[in-house]
Motif scaffolding. Structure first.
Motif, PDB file in Angstrom:
ATOM      1  N   LYS B  16      15.241  41.582  50.689  1.00  0.00           N
ATOM      2  CA  LYS B  16      14.590  40.620  49.810  1.00  0.00           C
ATOM      3  C   LYS B  16      14.059  41.354  48.594  1.00  0.00           C
ATOM      4  N   GLU B 244      15.045  28.389  57.211  1.00  0.00           N
ATOM      5  CA  GLU B 244      16.048  29.436  56.980  1.00  0.00           C
ATOM      6  C   GLU B 244      17.370  29.094  57.639  1.00  0.00           C
TER       7      GLU B 244
ATOM      8  N   MET C 361      15.544  36.284  58.331  1.00  0.00           N
ATOM      9  CA  MET C 361      14.248  36.561  58.929  1.00  0.00           C
ATOM     10  C   MET C 361      14.266  37.922  59.605  1.00  0.00           C
ATOM     11  N   SER C 362      13.066  38.417  59.902  1.00  0.00           N
ATOM     12  CA  SER C 362      12.948  39.768  60.409  1.00  0.00           C
ATOM     13  C   SER C 362      13.468  39.869  61.839  1.00  0.00           C
ATOM     14  N   LEU C 404      10.148  44.588  60.904  1.00  0.00           N
ATOM     15  CA  LEU C 404      10.036  43.562  59.871  1.00  0.00           C
ATOM     16  C   LEU C 404      11.254  43.517  58.949  1.00  0.00           C
ATOM     17  N   PRO C 406      14.825  42.468  57.681  1.00  0.00           N
ATOM     18  CA  PRO C 406      15.623  41.282  57.989  1.00  0.00           C
ATOM     19  C   PRO C 406      16.857  41.649  58.811  1.00  0.00           C
TER      20      PRO C 406
END
Lengths: 306, 367, 528
Positions: B16, B244, C361-362, C404, C406
């Motif tokens: 990200k 998501e 997501m992680s 954490l 992704p």
């Protein structure tokens, strides 16, 4: 109101629904959802009015309206096709942007008047009782809408271009592997769809109610999107649907002396649209129905090569 | 893509983007959105730089303007924060305008029905009613989002729900709640004194601002903020998952309908609260044109703020300033709807910015 | 013979959605002669499809030489122009389910106007010409069987009259009769001087039909067998198949996994006349009954697309069962909410990783999804979750820079480890056994991770869990299962005890040939 007058106003209102609906059908058949109809319609309405006022020629105004519709649709095409962005949000942006743009385009023309497109009676047909004055004593854009319905049907279902468009909307990868330029097809459909919305907007200010007031479309663009669903993405049913919705629109005026508060009667077009959407939502959910008719399978799904 | 001299490639980012980068990309998109509008203004013969400067000066550096900005910020923040909740779960609610309007109706209904209740009871009752009716207006959208298979149908529905709400106000202020001394204005009588929300003297900043800030904090703390990658509540986690990857969420047993209902109730309810605040704290009357598109501006506020409460506070301040400085827009001879031009244009670029948060562009010169 | 196509030093890598590069084609050189059938052989993920796809997109490097001329093929359109016809493997990306066969073959729609009758006539003629069997051009695709769809796809490629025909796994869903037809068609094409590339992992077919065979492994060419060697193999197909298998798998043959003999536990899962539809509403699971016990691995073998996916997805209610019953620990769970089924001690490692992982997501958030709701109330027990997820990362040695990070940034193997770690560590309700459903759990994984996952499955079995293993990899089925059920066209057509089953007996059943090989009848299984 005489029955002929009611019929005639239904045709007028229906034409306004019909033309953008055809445009949206074309757009969605290629797999792109354009929720910006309201924005395109109102901007082109303003543009068409302004240009007609300045040039004194309604047809140039109509062309200007179509151009504005096409350019706005191009923005949506770039965001949703080239950059694969969320088509829903992009469409909403287009609606908001178009509403703002209409204010800007029309700001010097509030309260001005133009000569509306004149009805052209069709020799022989306009003398038929009832049907003559209702359908065949209209302006050229109404006739254009009559012609557009079979033309769009023919293109979609009886030409090579049509099968390519439908394949792109159902399964873009299938079209791509057979040598079709998916991006180009989608761009063309979105832009042409936008131009049809522009034509609808132009019809409003150049033929239907030849004046410009801010926000004069009053959310009818959203009814167009609902109508596309109700018509099951088919031009012929779109014709029927547009006339049905045109009827709801006109009927609200004939109820006005009935004692029911005006506000409730004005809700009629919106409530009937909502009711239709709900009914169709339930219908299209059935698996047996889904594999034959329904939204183009790739609608709103971005396409990536490879 | 290969052009004659240059090759451009788009590559997905692995990680990200950093916080700083995302802020920069967002500010850039804001600037570009303003730039496009500026170009349109130039075509209309209006000097955009001067206009922007004047808007900015009036909205933030005059006492009256600043008060007006803060007052406008209350509904925008309330709607924007509320919208961010379903948006995070990828549920589109563009009907906040309607939910705002029915909130106002609820406030008026309670105020006119129980004018003699003490303010400490009456005002909370109005807020409760506004929340409830706003939420009620949003629930069909949630159901349609989950049940309706046609993409965008929920969006259309949520928009169409605006009109019945608007027309309901038209009916009410022409009928049962018509102002007897209105001289033909379509409006309700002044709200009973007990139902008026306390204002900072000399301004139109009303106490609702505290409620809105408290709700903003609650949503931030319980739904958005993560510590060690874990949000405070199960709901917050589920919203993230569904947003998501809804399929993965459903596969793990998360009930999408439940999430849709809860997020839409929060969103619709908060739009309703904004409606209560606006009529009981600011306008003190019910009129059909109480909103002027706040519900739609709220969408842009939420997206520009990156669906993040802190960002939304800033973006609501920005748009509130734009509304407050709107006087300047009219002084420059432009219609009020050009506010929408800002909204649409900025939203375009925010959307585009999202692309650059996921992709980076690499280019090299070909020999 | 003349070389018509030469692919030289082809390299193609994919960005594994986050930094990690997968070298799908690593410096591959491949030639195709006029009038030959050239088989591309390799395991899943060896790079076979990737190689031929380079004929309709640009490879990272390398050249394509067609009839002696260097060409650049950017898109399928270019490939078609140069006389290359491709029948793709993934039919969901090449056929439009709602359209008819006639509407699916765009190359027949020439000119501006569309004449349905002319197109249908052309299709009927082509069917006769190529002897592809009966197909009604007016039939919608969704009504067709897998084999029929593959025939449509082949027809689509043939009808452009290509000089080079590429068939990507053309027989995976076809009946033996259809396969025979296809092979005689290929012979005809060969006689006409056309060249055919056939991609397959079916060894016998490759030996039978081809003149030359190129074996790929891990994106590299292992060997190209010339005409002489293939000819020799045709004489002794069994020996040839063994030789090819060795080339495909390589020296690193999996060492045997330790499987202890265990006492069978109680019945955990039983289905009764289960019927399930696929996405297009066609019934693809036809009255299937079986049961799985604790301490047992039931392997469901079968060629992909015979209803296995729909079967397992209906057990966890990812899709609706349209008939029959599913019993878990003796209680009916048919079409109960997913959460309820999972809470009763059902774990699922699906093949569809898009549904199993949330890439953005992680790692922690992905691992949490099965545990966050374990405590009552509105709040997440943060401390417990940190402990739990850190423990899983350690125990399953998931390689990630941080909990954490992704999941997107992880390699394919580590992504699958996340799913496996999460699903295998769930606790069943007290006193009951966990049901673990694993659907192609090692698909596309490297050898080490494959080995790891298989060991974990065996550990689960030892711990008492009932394991339902669906796999199209015969080796996997043979090494892990206690009982083997073979699925064919939506039915279980044979159940074998693993101790007496052979590759041949299972393989025959997978091809729909029911002999006396099944030593345990279906009856034994149904009877509760």
């Amino acid at each position: 109101m005489s029955i002929v007058l009611i019929g005639s106003s239904i045709v007028t209102a229906a034409t306004f629904f019909l033309i953008p609906t055809l445009g949206e059908i074309l757009t969605e058949r290629s797999g792109i959802l354009n929720l910006g109809v309201e924005g395109m319609v109102i901007s082109s309405a303003a543009a068409a009015f302004a240009v007609t006022y300045l040039t004194g020629n309604a047809m140039i105004g109509v062309l200007a309206g179509m151009a504005v519709g096409g350019i706005l649709a191009l923005i949506h095409a770039i965001l949703s096709i080239t950059f694969n962005r969320n088509q829903v949000v992009s469409g909403i942006s287009l609606t908001v942007f178009g509403t703002g743009l209409s204010g800007l385009l029309g700001r010097d023309f509030v309260g001005r008047t133009i000569a509306a497109l004149q009805p052209i009676p069709i020799l022989g047909l306009s003398d038929i009782p009832f049907f003559g004055p209702v359908f065949f004593n209209k302006d050229i854009l109404v006739y254009a809408s009559f012609i557009l319905v079979p033309v769009l049907w023919f293109i979609l279902f009886r030409t090579r271009i049509g099968i390519v468009i439908r394949t792109v909307g159902e399964n873009p990868a299938a079209a791509y592997t057979q040598g079709i330029n998916v991006i180009l097809v989608r761009y063309l459909c979105v832009i042409l769809g936008g131009m049809l919305c522009g034509l609808g907007g132009a019809y409003m200010t150049v033929a239907w109610m030849p004046a410009w007031t801010e926000g004069m479309t009053g959310g009818r663009g959203w009814i167009v999107i609902a109508l596309t669903v109700v018509a099951l993405w088919h031009p012929i049913t779109a014709f029927l649907g547009a006339y049905l919705f045109g009827m709801f629109h006109v009927l609200q005026f004939s109820f006005q002396l009935s004692g029911i508060p005006v506000a409730f009667i004005n809700m009629l077009p919106y409530l009937s649209t909502i009711a239709f959407l709900l009914a169709w939502g339930i219908l299209l959910n059935k698996q047996k129905v889904k594999r034959i008719i329904g939204a183009p399978s790739a609608l709103c799904v971005p396409f990536e090569k490879g | 893509m290969k052009l004659r001299f240059i090759e451009i490639k788009m590559k997905k980012r692995g990680e990200k983007p950093t916080f700083m980068l995302s802020v920069i990309i967002r500010l850039l998109s804001l600037a570009m959105g303003l730039g496009v509008v500026a170009a349109l203004f130039l075509l209309q013969g209006v000097n955009p730089l001067l206009l922007y400067f004047n808007i900015f000066r009036v909205a933030f550096f005059t006492q009256y303007g600043l008060a007006e900005t803060l007052s406008r910020m209350i509904p925008l923040l309330c709607i924007g924060i509320g919208l961010s909740v379903p948006f995070r779960a990828k549920i589109d609610n563009i009907g906040a305008e309607g939910q705002f309007l029915v909130g106002a109706i609820a406030a008026a209904g309670v105020a006119f029905s129980f004018p003699d209740l003490p303010a400490v009871l009456l005002i909370p009752l109005m807020f409760a009613a506004g929340f409830a009716l706003g939420a009620l207006w949003a629930i069909p959208v949630a159901i349609f989002r989950v049940m309706g298979k046609f993409k965008g149908a929920d969006v259309v529905l949520s928009f169409l729900m605006v009109f019945p709400a608007y027309l309901l106000i038209v009916y009410l202020v022409n009928g049962p709640w018509k102002d007897p001394e209105g001289w033909g204005f379509t409006q309700s009588p002044l709200f009973p004194v007990n139902s008026q929300i306390w204002q900072l003297p000399g301004t139109r900043i009303h106490l609702t601002i505290l409620l809105v800030l408290a709700l903003t904090f609650l949503i931030h703390y319980y739904l958005v903020r993560t510590k060690e990658g874990i949000p405070e509540t199960k709901l917050g986690y589920e919203i993230n998952v569904v947003g998501e990857n809804p399929e993965a969420g459903a596969a793990a047993g998360i009930n999408f309908l439940k999430i849709a209902l809860i997020t839409m109730i929060i969103s619709g309810g908060m739009a309703g609260l904004a409606g209560v605040g606006e009529v009981a704290g600011n306008l003190l009357r019910l009129r059909p044109e109480i909103s002027t598109g706040l519900g739609f501006t709220g969408i842009v506020v939420a997206w520009l703020g990156g669906l993040n409460p802190l960002g939304i506070i800033l973006s609501s301040l920005f748009f509130a300033g734009l509304l407050a400085g709107g006087v300047e827009i009219q002084m420059a001879g432009l219609p009020v709807t050009v506010i929408d031009l800002f909204n649409g244009s900025i939203l375009f670029f925010v959307l585009l910015a999202e692309f650059f948060m996921r992709f980076k562009i690499e280019w090299r010169i070909l020999k | 013979m003349v070389t018509v196509l030469k692919m030289q030093n082809i390299c193609k890598s994919f960005v594994g959605e986050g930094g990690g590069e997968i070298r799908a084609n690593d410096n591959i050189t491949f030639t195709l002669k006029r009038g030959e059938v050239h088989a591309l052989l390799g395991e899943n993920g060896a790079g076979k499809s990737t190689l031929v796809m380079n004929l309709c997109r640009e490879p990272d490097s390398g050249t394509v030489i067609l009839n002696g001329e260097k060409v650049e093929l950017h898109s399928p359109r270019d490939a078609l122009k140069h006389g290359i016809g491709i029948a793709y493997q993934d039919l969901s990306r090449t056929l439009v389910e709602r359209h008819t066969i006639a509407e699916n073959i765009l190359s027949l729609a020439t000119g501006f106007l569309l004449s349905p009758s002319a197109i249908e006539e052309a299709i009927r003629e082509a069917l006769v010409e190529y002897d592809l069997g009966e197909l009604d051009p007016q039939m919608s695709i969704w009504k067709l069987s897998g084999g029929e769809k593959q025939r449509v796809e082949i027809l689509k490629a043939l009808i452009t009259n290509p000089d080079i025909l590429i068939l990507d796994e053309p027989t995976s869903m076809q009946t033996p009769l259809e396969v025979e037809r296809l092979f005689s068609l290929i012979e005809t094409l060969k006689a006409q001087g056309k060249s055919v590339v056939i991609i397959t992992h079916h060894l016998g077919e490759a030996i039978r039909i081809s003149n030359r065979i190129t074996v790929l492994r891990g994106g590299k060419v292992v060997d190209t067998l010339d005409e002489v060697r293939v000819e020799a193999m045709k004489k002794e197909p069994e020996k040839g198949a063994r030789e090819l298998a060795q080339l495909m798998v390589g020296r690193e043959v999996l060492y045997d996994l330790e499987r202890k003999g265990l006492q069978e536990g109680p019945i955990v899962l039983a289905t009764q006349d289960l019927r399930v539809n696929n996405d297009m509403g066609v019934q693809v699971v036809n009255s299937v009954s079986f049961k799985v016990r604790g301490n047992q691995i039931l392997g469901i073998a079968g060629v992909a697309g015979n209803g296995q996916r729909e079967l397992v997805e209906s057990i966890v209610h990812w899709r609706e069962a349209t008939g029959g019953n599913i019993h878990l620990h003796g209680e009916v769970i048919t079409n109960k909410p997913i959460k309820e089924i999972r809470d009763r001690g059902v774990s699922f490692v699906p093949e569809n990783r898009k549904k199993a992982l949330i890439l953005n997501m992680s790692v922690r958030a992905n691992l949490m999804i099965s545990y966050y709701a374990d405590t009552p109330g509105l709040f997440v027990d943060r401390e417990a979750m940190i402990k739990k997820t850190d423990g899983l990362i350690k125990r399953f040695s998931i390689e990630t820079p941080s909990p954490l990070a992704p999941v997107r940034s992880l390699s394919g193997g580590n992504r699958q480890k996340v799913v496996v770690a999460r699903e295998l560590s769930r606790q069943p309700p007290k006193g009951e056994q966990l049901l673990l459903i694993a659907e192609n759990p090692t698909f596309g994984l490297d050898v080490a991770t494959t080995q790891f996952v298989r060991q974990e499955l065996l550990k689960m079995r030892t711990a008492g869990a009932a394991v339902l293993l669906v796999s199209s990899d015969l080796t996997e089925i043979m090494t892990l299962s206690d009982m083997i059920a073979v699925m064919y066209k939506g039915k279980i057509i044979g159940v074998l005890d693993a101790s007496s089953a052979t590759r041949e007996s299972v393989g025959l059943l997978m091809g729909g040939v029911v002999g006396e090989t099944s030593n345990v009848g279906e009856d034994e299984l149904i009877e509760a």
